[in-house]
Write an enzyme that holds these catalytic residues in place. Sequence first.
Site, PDB file in Angstrom:
ATOM      1  N   SER A   1      -8.747   1.070  -3.210  1.00  0.00           N
ATOM      2  CA  SER A   1      -9.068   0.920  -2.647  1.00  0.00           C
ATOM      3  C   SER A   1      -8.844  -0.238  -1.544  1.00  0.00           C
ATOM      4  CB  SER A   1     -10.479   0.385  -2.658  1.00  0.00           C
ATOM      5  OG  SER A   1     -11.256   0.235  -3.814  1.00  0.00           O
TER       6      SER A   1
ATOM      7  N   GLU B   1     -10.637   8.890   4.060  1.00  0.00           N
ATOM      8  CA  GLU B   1      -9.890   7.574   4.460  1.00  0.00           C
ATOM      9  C   GLU B   1      -8.440   8.009   4.175  1.00  0.00           C
ATOM     10  OE1 GLU B   1     -11.498   3.960   6.502  1.00  0.00           O
ATOM     11  OE2 GLU B   1     -10.601   3.088   4.268  1.00  0.00           O
TER      12      GLU B   1
ATOM     13  N   HIS C   1      -7.947   7.716   0.617  1.00  0.00           N
ATOM     14  CA  HIS C   1      -9.737   6.725  -0.175  1.00  0.00           C
ATOM     15  C   HIS C   1     -11.231   7.580   0.082  1.00  0.00           C
ATOM     16  CE1 HIS C   1     -11.939   2.998   0.971  1.00  0.00           C
ATOM     17  NE2 HIS C   1     -11.472   3.235  -0.563  1.00  0.00           N
TER      18      HIS C   1
ATOM     19  N   ASN D   1     -13.701  -0.689   5.083  1.00  0.00           N
ATOM     20  CA  ASN D   1     -14.050  -1.908   3.798  1.00  0.00           C
ATOM     21  C   ASN D   1     -13.058  -3.036   5.078  1.00  0.00           C
ATOM     22  OD1 ASN D   1     -14.994  -0.321   2.276  1.00  0.00           O
ATOM     23  ND2 ASN D   1     -13.614  -0.056   0.614  1.00  0.00           N
TER      24      ASN D   1
END
Length: 719
Positions: free
Chosen positions: A426, A459, A447, A497
């Site tokens: 991540s 992702e 991801h 993120n």
Amino acid sequence: MDDLVQLARDKDKGKDVAIITINNPPVNALSPGVAKAIAQAIEQVSKDVAIKAVVLIGGGRTFIAGADIKEFGKITSGKAQRGAGLLPLLLQIEDVRKPVVVAIHGSAFGGGLELAMAGHYRVAAPNAQLGQPEVKLGIIPGAGGTQRLPRLVGVAKAVEMCAEGNPISAQEALKLGLVDHLIEGDLLSGAIAFSRDMAARPLRKTRERNERVRSDKDKLGVPEQTAPVFAAAREKAHTKQRGMMAPLAAIDAVEAATRLSFEEGCRVEQKLFGECLFSDQSKALIRAFFGEREVAKIPDIPKDTALLPVNSVAVVGAGTMGGGIAMVFANAGFPVLLKEADQPALDRGLATIQKNYQSSVKRGRLTQQFVDERLQLIQPVLSYDDFGKVDMVVEAVFEGMELKKEVFGQLDRVCRPGAILASNTSTLDIEEIASATSRSDAVIGTHFFSPANVMRLLEIVRGKSSSKEVIATCMQLSKKLGKVGVLVGNCRGFVGNRMFGPYRREAQFLVEEGASIESVDKALFDFGMAMGPMATGDLAGLDVGWRIRKEYRHLEKPGVRQPFAEDRLCELGRYGQKTGAGWYKYDENRRAIPDPEVNEMVRRWARAAGITQREISSEEIVDRCIYALVNEGARILEEGIALRAVDIDIIYLNGYGFPAYRGGPMWYADTVGLDKVYRRISEFHKQHGELWEPAPLLKRLAEEGRTFAELNREQAVMA
Ligand code: 3HC
Ligand code: NAI
């Protein structure tokens, strides 16, 4: 009539059944030309005395996916006029004085189902799906669907289908009376035979029917009996589709059917349809519909890029993510090798998978047979011995560069040439991970979001050397896995993120400046976020960010403000839900209980750090948090980490609980107006310093009076 619709006769001896075939690939959307051509065909068969019955069928892969959604944008932008829509055509079909049998395969959605309901009979292939999904586009059925559906399936089911928008199977449609007959084998010949059987029977116009009554709650014309159905539907819509206007409008329209004549009911439906169509909500949702399809299109990867075969996979690590990822693949029918470091960890991982499956069985979401079959597909292993046989590996071990490199070095040794090597990291640099192999072109990030078997977002992280074939295969694979794959560039946090960092930072700053924890969460919940930022932190575990921050502390610029309250909570052992306390306290059912002590504690710490305490409005809370997303999103766009604004929005709608009816952070900013957003961010810049420096792209677009959405696809180049 033209190529869009064909009129033919059956080839049997009678030649007395007309076949109207709709051919508007790929999904037979009812574009204006199609509706006109169907009307002409209907007129022709009505006049032809040799025709005893009519079969209306879709050519290609589906019946009709609905009205042409592209037309709506033309209407709301003033490029096309809103006419009577499909209503006159449907009346014309219903008024034909010979049986019109509608034969359904694939999807009969929206206007497609409305058209089908105007026929006198419906037959369907066993795997067909029927539904009124309009609310998912922020509108309601607009061609009599809210009036004809209750006449066929009863009031309660019609409210559910129109307000929630979920499709039903052909089998359920048969039970409900929405479909009259299921046809195994060739649909057209079955429909022709069925139409002949019906030719001698009296014709029933759907708009004149009302016999589908299981109880008084299902009946038209007794509003006092059906009132509780609508009250319950409204209550459900307020919680499950919070903030959305279309479900409530759909409920109102079906309710009108219980009080008014068909014609009057249709007028109510038309009015509500128009209100929804011109709303910001439907513009956002329609853009999201097309956006979800647009993200699959990568400008530098041609549509015909060769795909690599992926028929079997391996997952390394059976922890939180690895276990979920194994379930995702098994659910889609892939055999999965699931590797762990040792037996106890493997047993723990498998037990969690079993527990998750069992809870789905208990809730009636999956059958025991489905679960047994999926579990059979997951083969637990402790070595890499069989990895040479698989087509793809997804690594999901602990987050740490050294360990990841060690695992990828191993994979490089054991996997066959051409296998895809993916990491679920991540935060880590996918190119550095790839450097541990002799085939960086085969390495990519996949991801998944937690819980992997539930969240739709994937992702797909492109390294500089990831090959086009590997990228195209992963994008395609995401669809097979039931995920929305969005291609992102390689940077810390990727897209989702990376933007979430500033969002949560601002939420903490606001608490440190005097807003209560609950008021921050409430403001963003009321804005439409699935959860407030503090509650989200507690759910994910505050310690995750704490550990990452500790690792990256050396990168922090001295003198730049950093939030500290969350780290202090972690030092006190308050990691969130998993420790029973974080920003909130949690009871044994993990219900959040506000904790005045934490508010007081943070205030004390903040005063000691010299932060002035003040009253903070919910408007400021929303602007600070949401514009932090927008500003970072603009940088991401400028750097080419995301291809288009819509890619960012699709990430936020599917992975971060951003309200779909607001279209995603970038679309929302466009809706507010980028000049206004830029001015507000500039104010924050003055007040709070360099963390709020406006992104140059935002500044430029604001000055030019343009929007993020206008940056077109041709400009989309990835870093
Ligand atoms: N109008 C215009 N284009 C449509 C469309 C529609 N109703 N439905 C699908 N498309 C387009 C897609 O944008 C896509 O275009 P692209 O290839 O250029 O990207 C192409 O058709 C294929 O669609 P999918 O990739 O979604 O194909 P799938 O096979 O995965 O799914 C489907 C097929 C289940 C039918 C899905 O496309 C779908 O759900 N479509 C929308 C259904 C819907 O919402 N219907 C209601 C429309 S509103 C309405 O009918 C109002 C009425 O009440 C008056
Ligand atoms: P976890 O701690 O739950 O699981 C990691 C598992 O890997 C453990 O079971 C461990 O025994 C196993 N493992 C370690 N070395 C191994 C080896 N050599 N071979 C086989 N198994 C090995 O961690 P989690 O949360 O599942 O995270 C895994 C990865 O997914 C990390 O890179 C993380 O950053 C990422 N991620 C985590 C998310 C989350 O919400 N937890 C969300 C998205 C990505």
